[in-house]
Design an enzyme around this catalytic site. Structure first.
Site, PDB file in Angstrom:
ATOM      1  N   CYS A   1       0.780  -1.100   0.038  1.00  0.00           N
ATOM      2  CA  CYS A   1      -0.056  -0.113   0.102  1.00  0.00           C
ATOM      3  C   CYS A   1       0.790   1.274  -0.005  1.00  0.00           C
ATOM      4  O   CYS A   1       1.577   1.442   0.950  1.00  0.00           O
ATOM      5  CB  CYS A   1      -0.936  -0.023   1.119  1.00  0.00           C
TER       6      CYS A   1
ATOM      7  N   GLU B   1     -10.571  -0.382  -5.037  1.00  0.00           N
ATOM      8  CA  GLU B   1      -9.651  -1.273  -4.717  1.00  0.00           C
ATOM      9  C   GLU B   1     -10.381  -2.652  -4.163  1.00  0.00           C
ATOM     10  O   GLU B   1     -11.458  -2.785  -3.683  1.00  0.00           O
ATOM     11  CB  GLU B   1      -9.208  -0.614  -3.273  1.00  0.00           C
TER      12      GLU B   1
ATOM     13  N   HIS C   1      -3.214  -4.400 -10.733  1.00  0.00           N
ATOM     14  CA  HIS C   1      -4.179  -3.146 -11.310  1.00  0.00           C
ATOM     15  C   HIS C   1      -4.451  -3.263 -12.501  1.00  0.00           C
ATOM     16  O   HIS C   1      -3.669  -3.701 -13.533  1.00  0.00           O
ATOM     17  CB  HIS C   1      -3.257  -1.804 -10.885  1.00  0.00           C
TER      18      HIS C   1
ATOM     19  N   CYS D   1      -5.121   5.587  -3.926  1.00  0.00           N
ATOM     20  CA  CYS D   1      -4.266   4.385  -3.926  1.00  0.00           C
ATOM     21  C   CYS D   1      -3.080   4.647  -4.538  1.00  0.00           C
ATOM     22  O   CYS D   1      -2.865   5.021  -5.840  1.00  0.00           O
ATOM     23  CB  CYS D   1      -4.888   3.373  -4.756  1.00  0.00           C
TER      24      CYS D   1
ATOM     25  N   GLY E   1      -1.858   2.192  -7.332  1.00  0.00           N
ATOM     26  CA  GLY E   1      -2.745   2.507  -8.194  1.00  0.00           C
ATOM     27  C   GLY E   1      -2.309   3.342  -9.132  1.00  0.00           C
ATOM     28  O   GLY E   1      -2.104   3.788 -10.381  1.00  0.00           O
TER      29      GLY E   1
END
Length: 286
Positions: free
Chosen positions: A76, A220, A171, A229, A232
């Site tokens: 993350c 997500e 992703h 994100c 992302g």
């Protein structure tokens, strides 16, 4: 159990210090179930997930991340910036360059400190992988012009041209004309749980404003739409570069704020810079 609520441009998590006191000494619930209970925005504290800060045998600290539904996350980008702020601000370290262990590998973070508090964090996010067209290509070299980047994804809502990028977690990027009108809440869960993605995928809806500006909304996996994100944003910039839409240094605007992303052509690393903020601390009986 003591906890701290923090966020990186609105991507909020509950952080628990397992360095000074092991979680298992105070809580009998497994972390996955704990994440579900605490993340509930009506009956819990409310968050996009749970992050445990643990000791590490191979790095300075370890980040153990769980999504709001209890599923384990590999990495993350917004969360790791908050981990860095937490350990520095609380005196668990005095170093301004740290290594943090994640399921996606060891990440190096560089801290910007003002008045003894971390305000910004730069993260070396790793080398992206192209996963479109059933490939798994490390993007630390120049792709051949014939390498397929785009992939057509058939969904109940129609067919969409996508680019798949892994930043340690998967992703799927879709480019749109207007993020405000993008079908995030309907198409997002369809793509997340598509049969092509046995471990599910994060879904990015990206609008290109210029060679140096992107706008993004994200669905997500395990959490639904979030305000930001980090991985992302990194994946979206890589996809936009591969598609010829933007340069390698890009400002990505998300619902919760902006991140600066640079895809270093010499190292292949994607570098992310952004803020981290503490909201409040508390104690909860479980």
């Amino acid at each position: 159990m003591k906890f701290t609520k923090m966020h990186g441009i609105g991507n909020d998590y509950i952080y628990v210090d397992c360095v000074t006191q092991p979680l298992e000494a105070t809580v009998s619930l497994p972390p996955a179930r704990l994440a579900e209970l605490l993340s509930d925005r009506h009956f819990g504290v409310g968050s996009d997930g749970l992050i445990l800060i643990r000791p590490s045998e191979c790095a300075d600290f370890c980040m153990e991340m769980y999504n709001a539904d209890g599923s384990r996350g590999a990495m993350c980008g917004n969360g790791i910036r908050c981990v860095a702020k937490y350990v520095y601000d609380r005196g668990l370290t005095n170093m301004t360059t740290l290594s943090i262990e994640t399921l996606a590998g060891i990440k190096t973070v560089e801290l910007t400190v003002q008045n003894n508090k971390v305000t910004m964090v730069k993260v070396a996010m790793g080398i992206p992988m192209l996963t479109s067209a059933s490939q798994n290509i490390p993007l630390n070299h120049t792709l051949a012009e014939t390498t397929p980047v785009w992939e057509t994804l058939a969904t109940p809502a129609g067919e969409y041209e996508t680019i798949g990028i892994s930043m340690g977690n998967p992703h799927t990027i879709l480019f749109v004309d207007d993020t405000a009108k993008a079908p995030v809440e309907t198409l997002g869960p369809m793509v997340e749980s598509h049969p092509c993605f046995p471990d599910r995928t994060n879904v990015e809806f990206v609008r290109v404003h210029s060679r140096s500006q992107l706008e993004m909304r994200v669905w997500e996996r395990g959490s639904g739409e979030t305000l930001a994100c980090g991985t992302g944003a990194c994946a979206s910039v890589v996809a936009a570069v591969l598609a010829g839409y933007c340069d390698r240094t890009v400002n990505v605007r998300l619902l919760g704020g902006s991140l600066k992303i640079h895809w270093n052509p010499e190292t292949g690393q994607v570098e992310m810079s952004g803020p981290a903020a503490e909201v409040f601390t508390g104690e909860i009986e479980l």
